[in-house]
Motif scaffolding. Structure first.
Motif, PDB file in Angstrom:
ATOM      1  N   PRO A 790      23.962  37.739  29.605  1.00  0.00           N
ATOM      2  CA  PRO A 790      24.082  39.006  28.881  1.00  0.00           C
ATOM      3  C   PRO A 790      24.734  38.883  27.506  1.00  0.00           C
ATOM      4  N   GLU A 791      25.329  37.699  27.081  1.00  0.00           N
ATOM      5  CA  GLU A 791      26.035  37.646  25.786  1.00  0.00           C
ATOM      6  C   GLU A 791      25.069  37.811  24.609  1.00  0.00           C
ATOM      7  N   GLY A 792      23.911  37.266  24.801  1.00  0.00           N
ATOM      8  CA  GLY A 792      22.960  37.230  23.676  1.00  0.00           C
ATOM      9  C   GLY A 792      22.149  38.494  23.566  1.00  0.00           C
ATOM     10  N   THR A 793      20.962  38.349  23.034  1.00  0.00           N
ATOM     11  CA  THR A 793      20.133  39.520  22.800  1.00  0.00           C
ATOM     12  C   THR A 793      18.672  39.146  22.959  1.00  0.00           C
ATOM     13  N   GLU A 794      17.855  40.168  23.105  1.00  0.00           N
ATOM     14  CA  GLU A 794      16.440  39.955  23.390  1.00  0.00           C
ATOM     15  C   GLU A 794      15.634  40.854  22.462  1.00  0.00           C
ATOM     16  N   SER A 795      14.421  40.422  22.139  1.00  0.00           N
ATOM     17  CA  SER A 795      13.617  41.251  21.240  1.00  0.00           C
ATOM     18  C   SER A 795      12.150  40.974  21.470  1.00  0.00           C
ATOM     19  N   GLN A 796      11.313  41.890  21.032  1.00  0.00           N
ATOM     20  CA  GLN A 796       9.859  41.749  21.164  1.00  0.00           C
ATOM     21  C   GLN A 796       9.247  41.890  19.788  1.00  0.00           C
ATOM     22  N   LEU A 797       8.270  41.042  19.532  1.00  0.00           N
ATOM     23  CA  LEU A 797       7.580  41.127  18.233  1.00  0.00           C
ATOM     24  C   LEU A 797       6.102  41.055  18.491  1.00  0.00           C
ATOM     25  N   TRP A 798       5.324  41.537  17.558  1.00  0.00           N
ATOM     26  CA  TRP A 798       3.865  41.416  17.665  1.00  0.00           C
ATOM     27  C   TRP A 798       3.405  40.522  16.528  1.00  0.00           C
ATOM     28  N   CYS A 799       2.740  39.451  16.913  1.00  0.00           N
ATOM     29  CA  CYS A 799       2.262  38.521  15.888  1.00  0.00           C
ATOM     30  C   CYS A 799       0.748  38.710  15.771  1.00  0.00           C
ATOM     31  N   PRO A 800       0.239  39.197  14.666  1.00  0.00           N
ATOM     32  CA  PRO A 800      -1.184  39.529  14.596  1.00  0.00           C
ATOM     33  C   PRO A 800      -2.052  38.282  14.441  1.00  0.00           C
ATOM     34  N   LEU A 801      -2.043  37.417  15.438  1.00  0.00           N
ATOM     35  CA  LEU A 801      -2.818  36.179  15.350  1.00  0.00           C
ATOM     36  C   LEU A 801      -3.670  36.018  16.612  1.00  0.00           C
ATOM     37  N   GLY A 802      -4.950  35.679  16.425  1.00  0.00           N
ATOM     38  CA  GLY A 802      -5.819  35.372  17.563  1.00  0.00           C
ATOM     39  C   GLY A 802      -5.445  34.020  18.137  1.00  0.00           C
ATOM     40  N   PRO A 803      -5.995  33.629  19.304  1.00  0.00           N
ATOM     41  CA  PRO A 803      -5.606  32.392  19.979  1.00  0.00           C
ATOM     42  C   PRO A 803      -5.767  31.154  19.104  1.00  0.00           C
ATOM     43  N   HIS A 804      -6.852  31.076  18.308  1.00  0.00           N
ATOM     44  CA  HIS A 804      -7.057  29.846  17.535  1.00  0.00           C
ATOM     45  C   HIS A 804      -6.068  29.704  16.422  1.00  0.00           C
ATOM     46  N   ARG A 805      -5.804  30.836  15.770  1.00  0.00           N
ATOM     47  CA  ARG A 805      -4.835  30.753  14.687  1.00  0.00           C
ATOM     48  C   ARG A 805      -3.441  30.525  15.259  1.00  0.00           C
ATOM     49  N   LEU A 806      -3.216  31.047  16.436  1.00  0.00           N
ATOM     50  CA  LEU A 806      -1.931  30.829  17.077  1.00  0.00           C
ATOM     51  C   LEU A 806      -1.727  29.343  17.344  1.00  0.00           C
ATOM     52  N   GLU A 807      -2.794  28.720  17.823  1.00  0.00           N
ATOM     53  CA  GLU A 807      -2.696  27.296  18.117  1.00  0.00           C
ATOM     54  C   GLU A 807      -2.382  26.507  16.835  1.00  0.00           C
ATOM     55  N   ALA A 808      -3.055  26.887  15.807  1.00  0.00           N
ATOM     56  CA  ALA A 808      -2.830  26.194  14.528  1.00  0.00           C
ATOM     57  C   ALA A 808      -1.393  26.374  14.078  1.00  0.00           C
ATOM     58  N   LEU A 809      -0.893  27.611  14.236  1.00  0.00           N
ATOM     59  CA  LEU A 809       0.473  27.903  13.805  1.00  0.00           C
ATOM     60  C   LEU A 809       1.490  27.070  14.578  1.00  0.00           C
ATOM     61  N   VAL A 851      -0.686  38.302  19.471  1.00  0.00           N
ATOM     62  CA  VAL A 851       0.051  37.808  20.610  1.00  0.00           C
ATOM     63  C   VAL A 851       1.417  38.467  20.632  1.00  0.00           C
ATOM     64  N   PRO A 852       1.876  38.956  21.793  1.00  0.00           N
ATOM     65  CA  PRO A 852       3.242  39.467  21.850  1.00  0.00           C
ATOM     66  C   PRO A 852       4.214  38.298  21.923  1.00  0.00           C
ATOM     67  N   VAL A 853       5.286  38.412  21.167  1.00  0.00           N
ATOM     68  CA  VAL A 853       6.292  37.347  21.167  1.00  0.00           C
ATOM     69  C   VAL A 853       7.558  37.929  21.767  1.00  0.00           C
ATOM     70  N   ALA A 854       8.019  37.318  22.866  1.00  0.00           N
ATOM     71  CA  ALA A 854       9.303  37.723  23.418  1.00  0.00           C
ATOM     72  C   ALA A 854      10.305  36.686  22.957  1.00  0.00           C
ATOM     73  N   LEU A 855      11.440  37.125  22.474  1.00  0.00           N
ATOM     74  CA  LEU A 855      12.411  36.122  22.043  1.00  0.00           C
ATOM     75  C   LEU A 855      13.785  36.474  22.560  1.00  0.00           C
ATOM     76  N   ARG A 856      14.534  35.410  22.819  1.00  0.00           N
ATOM     77  CA  ARG A 856      15.922  35.600  23.212  1.00  0.00           C
ATOM     78  C   ARG A 856      16.770  34.618  22.437  1.00  0.00           C
ATOM     79  N   THR A 857      17.968  35.067  22.152  1.00  0.00           N
ATOM     80  CA  THR A 857      18.903  34.149  21.513  1.00  0.00           C
ATOM     81  C   THR A 857      20.305  34.516  21.979  1.00  0.00           C
ATOM     82  N   ASP A 858      21.181  33.535  21.923  1.00  0.00           N
ATOM     83  CA  ASP A 858      22.555  33.837  22.322  1.00  0.00           C
ATOM     84  C   ASP A 858      23.390  34.231  21.100  1.00  0.00           C
TER      85      ASP A 858
END
Lengths: 877, 490
Positions: A790-809, A851-858
């Motif tokens: 629970p110390e850290g934080t969580e967030s959601q982002l939307w990355c407007p990339l299709g699967p192929h561009r995601l792979e490249a990224l 692609v939805p991006v879920a991220l967590r960091t402390d």
């Protein structure tokens, strides 16, 4: 190339005008001259476009047709175009005549062998004479403007080739009496007349009836080039320099016209002068300059001819006319201007120099004319500005400066005031002298007060120092002026130490009369007021200029106190500059102590080295040798010691020079490995660099101090391995590295340079976690994922990339950090952020549009950085 | 006598280059002569880009003058005329005639017909005055009667054609560009031999002559024992003569009433054909005496077509029209001001307008004013730190009015409040603005009988007069004020 459209030409002309040289080396440069000539004849081009093309050819013939044959061909083509014009009114005839004339004269093609010249000259002369040229050469309505233009063209050709019209003098005189435009004919005749007189005088020949009408080329006969070739030796100034003429270089005295010729000449000059009021003021002035110098020195030509014009001219305020009167004054002196006339002329000039109805530039020029006035009986040396004898200080009252004047007017009037002070000093008129001097003092005090204003414009300071310099230059011998000036300047320094560069400049330029006392006063100002911060910088700069063997103890104690505040490199260098000045001045004992302290105490190693070196020099060299070793220039042989020669360049070698860096730094590809982030620096150099030391300073102390990097030698073009710069972040944040370079040049100079700051990006800090064994990866990631809360934080982002561009990224930017991958749709990514944070990304179930991006960091502080980073990535892919 | 090149550059502070070349014209035949005459010392005329940069640097018009630059700011780099040397490509282009007026830089390079090293004295270079005349001519053409920027750009676009007429080869033929413009319109008229070059054509229509005299009065009043107040009248007489014939002769006389103040420092238009020596010699630089020439001032002339300034003069009237007294006392955070104004009894008490502007420089905005005026009303411009006392059309019977009050200021913020390099400390002024129609301070007038016309038809003659204030300052008597030498009582 076919004819260009109007817009195309407009654009081409505009590009050419913006930078002719750049255009001419470009792809279109070569064709421009040819296209221009051919489009002038094209029926598709409008008259307006053609006029704009012709004005281009009037201004840039040398670029369009760079040599004589090209110019000749261009002139021929222009003349052909002119002849082929239909007989209706056209705006092209005048500019075509001007353009053909310009091409020939500017291109150096004018001469007896040039076909275009043989066509143009009779055409111009015929037009000027108002002859009917037949073949419908323009409608009657254009006759008169063309006649005037032809005269102007002939005048320009005569200016470029003196004597060209020598054979036409009679014809031109005849035309003056007939119906015709008076101004162009008058100017043409007076120029041709003057040039002929000069050439004839040089050749020691008579006028040979040249002035008599009828003795002129008839239609169809070949042009007479004899006189032009005689005059070709060198171009004739239309208004020779006054001093040269005074030495008799004009040489007209050798010309001895017969009584008959003298009478003719006088009649011609009188005729020109009588009708001169019909000319515009600018043209009248030209006529007077020309005739004045034509008649000067010629026997039997009394200058009284000019007298009837003078009163009329003196009444006007026209700059050209008064200037022409001054030229007559210089040419004839007492022969035309009695002492009373001279006094009247001076009065008119004096009032013109201050008349409220005239503009400032005219005032200033008249004031210059007053101080350079061609007196009948000058007392002082010629060429130096002085107050004319007949102009006493009483008459100059209105010309004295006041604080309300514009800077230029103030300086010009101040100069006059100084000259009057000098004069009064010489005359020893005590009463008058004092009032002028007091006024001068008050004025200077006012200027200093304005210069001392906080936040005032630099112009005020410049004006104050220029005025002080002017006063010192004129009144160097008057201690009554210099003493208050010195005190005033010292006070000004006290009020505004930021003016130190102006003081240094002033001390560099004035003689010892002011220089010596001012040095003493300024030194006292500095050493009695120890400062910190900004003022200290100026004090040290000032002291480096004014420190010497006097008042040693005060200076040294000032420096000792200052050393504690000299924390940055610049201040330390300024301090050492003062020490150096003291060394050169032969200051001993106390300085040695100070240098020893500095050699231990200064923070910067370079400063310490210098202090130590100065100490060693002080301890081992005798005074004169020390002075020579540290002298700014060794060009003047003062001591014939071999040591001096050995020490050539020694002083320069001791100093660290500020220089623009011949070094370029850039950040190479990322290395995501190891315990700490490491920047790979690529270094390029423009010249060989030795003993390079790169020093880094992290802004805002986001990382632990970064150690310097040393490179023994770098050469341009030779590949170098990248320099590794380990970073120890105190927080996981991007930063900028301030970079300085210290290096030695191939000539042995040590240089210091500021390089552009290096940006450290957020992603530069990324490090991977140690790879868990195959099979344990999912569990490892999930463990990390869970540990963030629970110390850290969580967030959601939307990355407007299709699967192929995601792979490249991912493969491009995040490859080293991927823990679990199901390409191309799902990735689990774990990033270590030193010093001790982590960032975890889950990119799962990519759709076609993103692609939805879920991220967590402390470490919640990195969230905005991550957002910016990911948005930047998806925008870049 | 010729020019090698001419430029017009608009000064645009705050833009990357700080200026734009609006017009340029080069004269290659003159350039060729320059190369021969100047020999080793020849420096070619640069292209527009480098010239712009060098000129703005030299005129201190670049925005980068924050730091000391020796080549420009050194104390020995003194310019006392509008003639400069420009560093271009490591060499110095000299002489460059240049001045800034109304945001436009006018520049040209006169030909010097000899070597440039050593530099010949400016006075010996004929092209200098010709260059000035050309630039003044262009300036007059652009700004006389010009109302807005569109008109300015129209006029700029006419310049290439006009210079082709007025200065085709770099040698100036006529500085009056309007004349060149008119001559295009008169091209078809046949010209007799004696048609002056400065007259584009011949007037056809009803004969009429109009003469208007405008006097400006300036003054510096200090209210101090040891400094004398100064004042001066500057007159300009403008004429328009619509008369038939190629060279109509006209004589215009200016007269003074018996107690009028003599006209001095008379400068006449070049169309005046002869001048009485008394007119030529009456000058303000000599000590005045009772024998001063007091007219009538006769000007025989052949008028040009357009409106022209027949003459300018100055005059020393015995008293200033309005005598003022201004006192500012600093009391802690506020200023206590007192103003007294007195109209001289001899002056026509009928103004078109009369105002006293009282600015406060180098201070913050006005936050509070308490005042009492004996006449008129006071307007307060808080942000501009300015008071305007509107006096109106007439002074009261007593001819004396006064204002007293206290002004409080807020904190100084540098952007908005005006900076002034003169008004430091207690130094302050108020400036009077007024205009009186059908009146001259000297009494100078031109009436119908004073105009003689030797041309067919009896012209209608109209005359106008007005007095306006210009630089009419009244300084705070309690603080130092900038003085001229003339106002120091010796």
């Amino acid at each position: 190339m076919g004819p260009l459209s109007r817009e195309n030409w407009a654009q081409r002309v505009a590009t050419f005008r913006a930078s002719p040289s750049a255009f001419m080396v470009g792809p279109e440069g070569e064709d421009l001259g040819r296209d221009l000539l051919s489009d002038l004849r094209s029926e598709k081009q409008s008259e307006q476009t053609k006029v704009s093309l012709l004005s281009l050819s009037l201004e840039y013939p040398a670029q369009l047709w760079p040599d004589a044959p090209a110019a000749e061909a261009a002139a021929t083509s222009l003349l052909d175009t002119l002849v082929l014009l239909p007989p209706r009114p056209s705006a092209l005839r005048r500019p075509l005549l001007l353009a053909a004339t310009t091409a020939l004269a500017a291109g150096g093609a004018l001469g007896p062998t040039s076909g275009a010249s043989r066509r143009l000259l009779p055409l111009l002369l015929g037009l000027a004479a108002g002859r009917d040229l037949g073949r419908g050469f323009g409608p009657a309505s254009e006759q008169r403007p063309l006649q005037a233009t032809a005269c102007e063209c002939l005048r320009e050709l005569e200016s470029c080739k003196p004597g060209l019209l020598g054979g036409c003098l009679g014809l031109l005189r005849g035309l003056m009496g007939q119906e015709g435009p008076i101004q162009p004919l008058s100017l043409l005749l007076s120029l041709a007349l003057r040039n002929t007189l000069v050439i004839k005088a040089k050749a020691r020949a008579g006028l040979q009836g040249l002035l008599v009408a009828g003795n002129s080329p008839t239609e169809g006969s070949p042009w007479n080039w004899t006189l032009a070739e005689e005059g070709d030796a060198h171009l004739q100034p239309q208004a020779p320099s006054w001093s040269a003429a005074e030495e008799g270089e004009c040489g007209l005295a050798v010309l001895e016209p017969s009584p008959e010729e003298a009478r003719e000449l006088r009649a011609a000059v009188a005729q020109l002068l009588d009708t001169s009021y019909l000319l515009t003021p600018a043209a009248q002035a030209q006529l007077l300059w020309l005739l004045g110098w034509a008649v000067r020195g010629l026997r039997g030509q009394p200058p009284v001819l000019f007298k009837p014009q003078l009163v009329r001219l003196l009444g006007t305020a026209q700059l050209t006319l008064l200037h022409a009167v001054l030229a007559l004054k210089a040419a004839f002196g007492e022969a035309l201007f009695t002492a009373q006339d001279e006094a009247l002329l001076l009065r008119r000039l004096t009032l013109a120099a201050q008349h409220p109805a005239l503009p400032l530039p005219a005032h200033l020029f008249y004031l210059h004319c007053l101080l350079s006035f061609p007196e009948n009986w000058p007392l002082g040396p010629t060429g130096e500005e002085a107050v004319p004898l007949l102009l006493g200080s009483q008459l100059c009252r209105g010309l004295l400066p006041s604080l309300l004047h514009d800077p230029m007017a103030l300086l010009a009037r101040l100069h006059l005031l100084c000259l009057l002070c000098v004069e009064d000093e010489e005359k020893e008129e005590k009463g008058q002298d004092q009032s002028l001097r007091c006024y001068l003092e008050e004025l200077l005090a006012g200027l200093r007060q304005r210069a001392a204003l906080n936040g005032g414009p630099r112009a005020l300071a410049i004006l104050c120092f220029q005025a002080s310099y002017l006063v010192v230059r004129c009144l160097a011998g008057q201690p009554m002026v210099l003493t208050p000036l010195t005190h005033g300047l010292a006070q000004l320094y006290r009020a505004q130490p930021a003016l130190a560069p102006h003081f240094v400049d002033l001390l560099d330029r004035v003689g010892p009369e002011l220089g010596e006392p001012l040095r003493v006063a300024l030194r006292q100002e500095v050493v009695s007021r120890p400062g910190k911060d900004e003022a200290l910088r100026w004090h040290l700069q000032m002291l480096a200029k004014v420190a010497n063997e006097d008042a040693q103890s005060a200076t040294l104690s000032f420096l000792q106190a200052a050393a504690a505040h000299c924390l940055d490199w610049g201040l330390q260098q300024a301090l050492l500059q003062v020490c150096r000045a003291l060394l050169r001045a032969g200051v001993g004992g106390g300085l040695a102590d100070l240098l020893q302290v500095l050699a231990r105490q200064l923070e910067d190693p370079d400063g310490r080295d210098h202090a130590r070196l100065y100490y060693i020099l002080l301890a081992h060299l005798s005074g004169p040798k020390l002075g020579m070793a540290l002298g700014p220039s060794l060009a003047a042989p003062a001591l014939a010691s071999s040591l001096v020669a050995e020490n050539q360049g020694f002083a320069a070698a001791l100093m660290v020079q500020e220089a623009p860096a011949p070094i370029r730094l850039s950040i190479g590809p990322r290395r995501a490995e190891g315990p700490v982030p490491v920047l790979q620096l690529q270094v390029e150099v423009l010249e060989p660099v030795y003993s390079l030391e790169l020093r880094f300073h992290v802004e805002r102390q986001l990382y632990a101090p970064v150690g310097a990097v040393h490179v023994p030698c770098l050469c341009p073009g030779r590949p170098t391995s990248p320099l590794l710069l380990p970073l120890q972040p105190r927080r996981p944040a991007p930063a900028r590295l301030d970079v300085r370079a210290l290096y030695t040049t191939p000539t042995g100079l040590t240089c210091h340079a500021h390089l552009p700051p290096l940006p450290v990006n957020f992603a530069d800090l990324f490090l991977p976690f140690p790879q868990p064994p195959e099979g344990a990866k999912v569990g490892f990631f999930e463990e990390l994922w869970d540990s963030c809360l629970p110390e850290g934080t969580e967030s959601q982002l939307w990355c407007p990339l299709g699967p192929h561009r995601l792979e490249a990224l991912v493969s491009c930017h995040l490859e080293p950090f991927v823990v679990v991958a199901q390409a191309p749709t799902s990735y689990c990514i774990a990033i270590r952020l030193p010093p001790d944070s982590r960032l975890l990304l889950r990119l799962e179930a990519a759709h076609a549009d993103g692609v939805p991006v879920a991220l967590r960091t402390d470490d919640w502080a990195v969230l905005p950085l991550v957002g910016a980073y990911l948005r930047g990535l998806s925008a870049a892919v | 006598m010729a020019q090698r090149a001419v430029w017009l550059i608009s000064h645009e502070p705050g833009t990357p280059l700080c200026g734009t070349v609006r017009f340029s014209r080069r004269y290659p035949t003159v350039e060729k002569r320059a190369r021969v005459f100047n020999g080793e010392s020849y420096v070619p005329v640069p292209e527009d880009g480098p010239l712009l940069k060098a000129l703005l640097f030299e005129l201190r018009l670049l925005d980068d003058d924050k730091d000391f630059a020796e080549s420009r700011d050194s104390c020995s780099h003194i310019n006392k005329t509008s003639i400069y040397g420009l560093l271009v490509g490591g060499k110095e282009l000299w002489p460059v005639v240049a001045f800034l007026k109304n945001g436009m830089i006018y520049a040209c390079v006169p030909l010097v017909e000899q070597t440039l090293s050593p530099r010949p004295p400016l006075i010996s270079i004929s092209g200098i005055s010709q260059g000035f005349e050309l630039l003044f001519g262009i300036q007059d053409f652009l700004y006389l009667g010009q109302k807005n920027d569109t008109e300015l750009y129209t006029k700029l676009s006419q310049l290439p054609d006009l210079l082709l007429q007025a200065c085709p080869f770099g040698t100036l033929l006529d500085a009056n560009l309007q004349n060149s413009l008119d001559s295009n319109n008169f091209a078809s008229v046949t010209h007799p031999q004696k048609q002056p070059a400065w007259k584009a054509g011949i007037y056809k229509g009803k004969p009429q002559v109009s003469i208007s005299i405008t006097e400006k009065v300036k003054s510096m009043q200090y209210g101090k024992q040891d400094v004398a107040d100064t004042w001066q009248v500057v007159g300009a007489v403008t004429c328009k003569c619509d008369l038939e014939g190629s060279m109509p002769n006209v004589t215009i006389s200016l007269s003074l009433p018996t107690n009028g103040s003599p006209l001095q420092d008379i400068l006449v238009h070049p169309c005046v054909t002869s001048l009485d020596s008394a007119i030529l010699t009456s000058s303000s630089i000599d000590a005045m005496d009772d024998s001063a020439f007091s007219g009538p001032y006769k000007f025989p002339l052949t008028p040009p077509l357009e409106s022209f300034n027949l003459c300018y003069y100055t005059s020393q009237v015995p008293v200033p029209p309005i005598l003022g007294f201004y006192q500012v006392k600093e009391e802690e955070i506020q200023l206590k001001i007192t103003v007294n104004l007195k109209l001289h009894e001899s002056v026509k008490n009928s103004f078109e307008f009369c105002e006293a502007h009282i600015p406060f420089y180098n201070r913050g905005p006005i936050t509070h004013v308490e005042y009492k005026v004996s006449f008129g009303q006071l307007e307060v411009f808080r942000e501009k730190s300015l008071l305007i006392w509107i006096i109106g059309q007439k002074f009261p019977k007593s001819m004396e009015i006064s204002l007293s009050g206290t002004v409080t200021f807020g904190a100084k913020s540098h952007e908005k409040q005006p900076f002034d390099q003169i008004c430091i400390g207690g130094t302050a002024y108020l400036k009077l603005h007024f205009r009186i129609l059908d009146y001259t301070l000297t009494g100078c007038y031109a009436d119908q009988h004073s105009v003689q016309v030797f041309a067919s038809g009896k012209p209608k003659i109209s005359t106008y007069r007005k007095l306006i204030s210009s630089d009419y300052y009244i300084w705070n008597s309690k603080a130092p004020a900038p003085v001229t030498y003339g106002s120091l009582v010796l």
